[in-house]
Design a protein around this motif. Sequence first.
Motif, PDB file in Angstrom:
ATOM      1  N   ILE A  26      40.907  33.044   6.276  1.00 57.94           N
ATOM      2  CA  ILE A  26      41.913  33.522   7.236  1.00 57.94           C
ATOM      3  C   ILE A  26      41.232  33.969   8.526  1.00 57.94           C
ATOM      4  O   ILE A  26      40.268  34.744   8.497  1.00 57.94           O
ATOM      5  N   VAL A  27      41.739  33.489   9.641  1.00 56.56           N
ATOM      6  CA  VAL A  27      41.166  33.811  10.954  1.00 56.56           C
ATOM      7  C   VAL A  27      42.152  34.670  11.738  1.00 56.56           C
ATOM      8  O   VAL A  27      43.353  34.399  11.736  1.00 56.56           O
ATOM      9  N   PHE A  28      41.617  35.706  12.398  1.00 57.40           N
ATOM     10  CA  PHE A  28      42.417  36.485  13.351  1.00 57.40           C
ATOM     11  C   PHE A  28      41.882  36.140  14.733  1.00 57.40           C
ATOM     12  O   PHE A  28      40.667  36.230  14.967  1.00 57.40           O
ATOM     13  N   ASP A  29      42.772  35.764  15.643  1.00 54.05           N
ATOM     14  CA  ASP A  29      42.290  35.385  16.966  1.00 54.05           C
ATOM     15  C   ASP A  29      43.288  35.807  18.031  1.00 54.05           C
ATOM     16  O   ASP A  29      44.414  36.231  17.711  1.00 54.05           O
ATOM     17  N   GLY A  30      42.874  35.701  19.278  1.00 55.05           N
ATOM     18  CA  GLY A  30      43.741  36.073  20.397  1.00 55.05           C
ATOM     19  C   GLY A  30      42.913  36.464  21.604  1.00 55.05           C
ATOM     20  O   GLY A  30      41.672  36.490  21.522  1.00 55.05           O
ATOM     21  N   VAL A  31      43.582  36.783  22.697  1.00 55.65           N
ATOM     22  CA  VAL A  31      42.864  37.137  23.929  1.00 55.65           C
ATOM     23  C   VAL A  31      42.060  38.425  23.731  1.00 55.65           C
ATOM     24  O   VAL A  31      42.360  39.215  22.831  1.00 55.65           O
ATOM     25  N   ASP A  32      41.075  38.634  24.605  1.00 61.52           N
ATOM     26  CA  ASP A  32      40.317  39.892  24.583  1.00 61.52           C
ATOM     27  C   ASP A  32      41.321  41.035  24.722  1.00 61.52           C
ATOM     28  O   ASP A  32      42.181  40.990  25.603  1.00 61.52           O
ATOM     29  N   GLY A  33      41.222  42.020  23.852  1.00 62.53           N
ATOM     30  CA  GLY A  33      42.117  43.174  23.952  1.00 62.53           C
ATOM     31  C   GLY A  33      43.412  43.032  23.159  1.00 62.53           C
ATOM     32  O   GLY A  33      44.311  43.858  23.281  1.00 62.53           O
ATOM     33  N   CYS A  34      43.503  41.992  22.301  1.00 62.93           N
ATOM     34  CA  CYS A  34      44.752  41.808  21.538  1.00 62.93           C
ATOM     35  C   CYS A  34      44.801  42.701  20.298  1.00 62.93           C
ATOM     36  O   CYS A  34      45.833  42.810  19.652  1.00 62.93           O
ATOM     37  N   THR A 166      41.922  47.128  27.161  1.00 58.00           N
ATOM     38  CA  THR A 166      40.466  47.004  27.276  1.00 58.00           C
ATOM     39  C   THR A 166      39.908  47.842  28.410  1.00 58.00           C
ATOM     40  O   THR A 166      38.708  47.963  28.536  1.00 58.00           O
ATOM     41  N   SER A 167      40.777  48.426  29.236  1.00 52.09           N
ATOM     42  CA  SER A 167      40.256  49.155  30.388  1.00 52.09           C
ATOM     43  C   SER A 167      39.359  50.304  29.943  1.00 52.09           C
ATOM     44  O   SER A 167      38.387  50.633  30.600  1.00 52.09           O
ATOM     45  N   LYS A 168      39.656  50.835  28.757  1.00 50.25           N
ATOM     46  CA  LYS A 168      38.801  51.897  28.220  1.00 50.25           C
ATOM     47  C   LYS A 168      37.398  51.367  27.977  1.00 50.25           C
ATOM     48  O   LYS A 168      36.420  52.015  28.240  1.00 50.25           O
ATOM     49  N   LYS A 169      37.361  50.120  27.428  1.00 50.82           N
ATOM     50  CA  LYS A 169      36.053  49.531  27.129  1.00 50.82           C
ATOM     51  C   LYS A 169      35.405  48.945  28.387  1.00 50.82           C
ATOM     52  O   LYS A 169      34.233  48.622  28.388  1.00 50.82           O
ATOM     53  N   GLY A 170      36.227  48.767  29.430  1.00 52.81           N
ATOM     54  CA  GLY A 170      35.681  48.292  30.697  1.00 52.81           C
ATOM     55  C   GLY A 170      35.395  46.813  30.785  1.00 52.81           C
ATOM     56  O   GLY A 170      34.725  46.361  31.695  1.00 52.81           O
ATOM     57  N   ARG A 171      35.919  46.026  29.798  1.00 56.76           N
ATOM     58  CA  ARG A 171      35.535  44.620  29.814  1.00 56.76           C
ATOM     59  C   ARG A 171      36.090  43.867  31.024  1.00 56.76           C
ATOM     60  O   ARG A 171      35.384  43.102  31.660  1.00 56.76           O
ATOM     61  N   PHE A 172      37.363  44.113  31.336  1.00 59.34           N
ATOM     62  CA  PHE A 172      37.925  43.388  32.473  1.00 59.34           C
ATOM     63  C   PHE A 172      37.255  43.845  33.764  1.00 59.34           C
ATOM     64  O   PHE A 172      37.030  43.063  34.663  1.00 59.34           O
ATOM     65  N   GLN A 173      36.922  45.121  33.815  1.00 59.78           N
ATOM     66  CA  GLN A 173      36.250  45.617  35.004  1.00 59.78           C
ATOM     67  C   GLN A 173      34.887  44.957  35.157  1.00 59.78           C
ATOM     68  O   GLN A 173      34.483  44.598  36.241  1.00 59.78           O
ATOM     69  N   GLN A 174      34.214  44.762  33.979  1.00 63.25           N
ATOM     70  CA  GLN A 174      32.903  44.104  34.049  1.00 63.25           C
ATOM     71  C   GLN A 174      33.048  42.716  34.635  1.00 63.25           C
ATOM     72  O   GLN A 174      32.280  42.310  35.503  1.00 63.25           O
ATOM     73  N   ILE A 175      34.080  41.992  34.166  1.00 63.19           N
ATOM     74  CA  ILE A 175      34.273  40.636  34.653  1.00 63.19           C
ATOM     75  C   ILE A 175      34.656  40.684  36.127  1.00 63.19           C
ATOM     76  O   ILE A 175      34.164  39.925  36.936  1.00 63.19           O
ATOM     77  N   GLY A 176      35.541  41.628  36.470  1.00 60.06           N
ATOM     78  CA  GLY A 176      36.089  41.657  37.812  1.00 60.06           C
ATOM     79  C   GLY A 176      35.236  42.385  38.827  1.00 60.06           C
ATOM     80  O   GLY A 176      35.455  42.226  40.023  1.00 60.06           O
ATOM     81  N   LEU A 177      34.274  43.165  38.371  1.00 63.16           N
ATOM     82  CA  LEU A 177      33.424  43.940  39.274  1.00 63.16           C
ATOM     83  C   LEU A 177      34.225  44.721  40.318  1.00 63.16           C
ATOM     84  O   LEU A 177      33.766  44.941  41.424  1.00 63.16           O
ATOM     85  N   PHE A 178      35.439  45.102  39.942  1.00 63.92           N
ATOM     86  CA  PHE A 178      36.326  45.884  40.798  1.00 63.92           C
ATOM     87  C   PHE A 178      36.717  45.178  42.089  1.00 63.92           C
ATOM     88  O   PHE A 178      37.283  45.769  42.986  1.00 63.92           O
ATOM     89  N   GLU A 179      36.406  43.897  42.175  1.00 61.88           N
ATOM     90  CA  GLU A 179      36.753  43.208  43.418  1.00 61.88           C
ATOM     91  C   GLU A 179      38.045  42.435  43.183  1.00 61.88           C
ATOM     92  O   GLU A 179      38.140  41.639  42.256  1.00 61.88           O
ATOM     93  N   ASP A 180      39.044  42.671  44.030  1.00 59.16           N
ATOM     94  CA  ASP A 180      40.377  42.123  43.789  1.00 59.16           C
ATOM     95  C   ASP A 180      40.393  40.625  43.531  1.00 59.16           C
ATOM     96  O   ASP A 180      40.997  40.165  42.584  1.00 59.16           O
ATOM     97  N   ARG A 181      39.749  39.885  44.415  1.00 61.36           N
ATOM     98  CA  ARG A 181      39.823  38.427  44.313  1.00 61.36           C
ATOM     99  C   ARG A 181      39.220  37.951  42.991  1.00 61.36           C
ATOM    100  O   ARG A 181      39.792  37.120  42.293  1.00 61.36           O
ATOM    101  N   ILE A 182      38.083  38.511  42.643  1.00 62.99           N
ATOM    102  CA  ILE A 182      37.416  38.102  41.401  1.00 62.99           C
ATOM    103  C   ILE A 182      38.242  38.557  40.200  1.00 62.99           C
ATOM    104  O   ILE A 182      38.421  37.837  39.232  1.00 62.99           O
ATOM    105  N   GLU A 183      38.784  39.759  40.313  1.00 61.51           N
ATOM    106  CA  GLU A 183      39.595  40.278  39.208  1.00 61.51           C
ATOM    107  C   GLU A 183      40.817  39.400  38.993  1.00 61.51           C
ATOM    108  O   GLU A 183      41.226  39.129  37.866  1.00 61.51           O
ATOM    109  N   GLN A 184      41.374  38.962  40.098  1.00 57.56           N
ATOM    110  CA  GLN A 184      42.537  38.076  40.055  1.00 57.56           C
ATOM    111  C   GLN A 184      42.169  36.778  39.333  1.00 57.56           C
ATOM    112  O   GLN A 184      42.902  36.291  38.477  1.00 57.56           O
TER     113      GLN A 184
END
Length: 236
Positions: A26-34, A166-184
């Motif tokens: 059995i596999v559990f899967d989904g987007v980061d933060g699911c 995931t904001s607690k874990k900071g993963r999206f922030q890591q990817i986005g580096l707090f820059e709007d365009r990249i975060e988008q």
Amino acid sequence: MPTERKSAQRAQEPIRTSHPLTGKFIVFDGVDGCGKSTQLDEFEKYLSAAGVAYRRFREPGGTIIGEHIRNILLTQRGEGMHIRTEMLLYMASRAQLVYQEIRPALAAGMAVLTDRYTSSTLAYQGAAGGVPISDILATATAATENLWPDLTIILDVTIAEARQRTSKKGRFQQIGLFEDRIEQRAAQFHERVREGFLAQCTQFPDTYRRVGATGRKEVVSQRIMTVLKTYFNIKK
Ligand code: TYD
């Protein structure tokens, strides 16, 4: 009882070999933060209480070789690695896990739970990364020698919600580096990943189930248990 089985058995004795989940993959899967990991923890409690011997693995990783590959993948992200190299590394980690751990555990009658599997490659490197689905399916067939899960549960949340979680874990922030365009751009990528998971539920209705993962942990785990009990015809 084989030693491996004894050590993996985290349940009360005796082992119930007659349980419908014996020997099931059995596999559990989904987007980061699911919420996969939390829900796998909950499912483990059920298996222990039901006396079902099981093993749990995460992808990429789960073996020494796989953890090395995981390191390469998660540290070199976005640093010039070609998407097909990425796809093949995920598959290499999977091949090792399948032959070293998953197949022996299933052969010994254990239930096997994994946090991600080929479904992730189809969503991340396929739907979001642009590698043709047919190439990924062919590579998965070769890497695992055709080992597909009995059931893949896709925990589905909106990207906005996953992002909040995931904001607690900071993963999206890591990817986005707090820059709007990249975060988008990161948000758009994750939207395509989500669509990729949902497309699999439509394409493989026999072996996939989508479970809405919005709401309290207890409510979501109840939904998962209902799906599992119906799917595997578990009486209680
Ligand atoms: P991890 O930190 O384990 O994330 P999670 O807790 O969400 O599983 O990192 C795994 C990352 O690897 C995750 O972002 C999804 C990605 N991934 C792929 O892109 N392709 C794959 O085949 C797999 C298994 C994972």
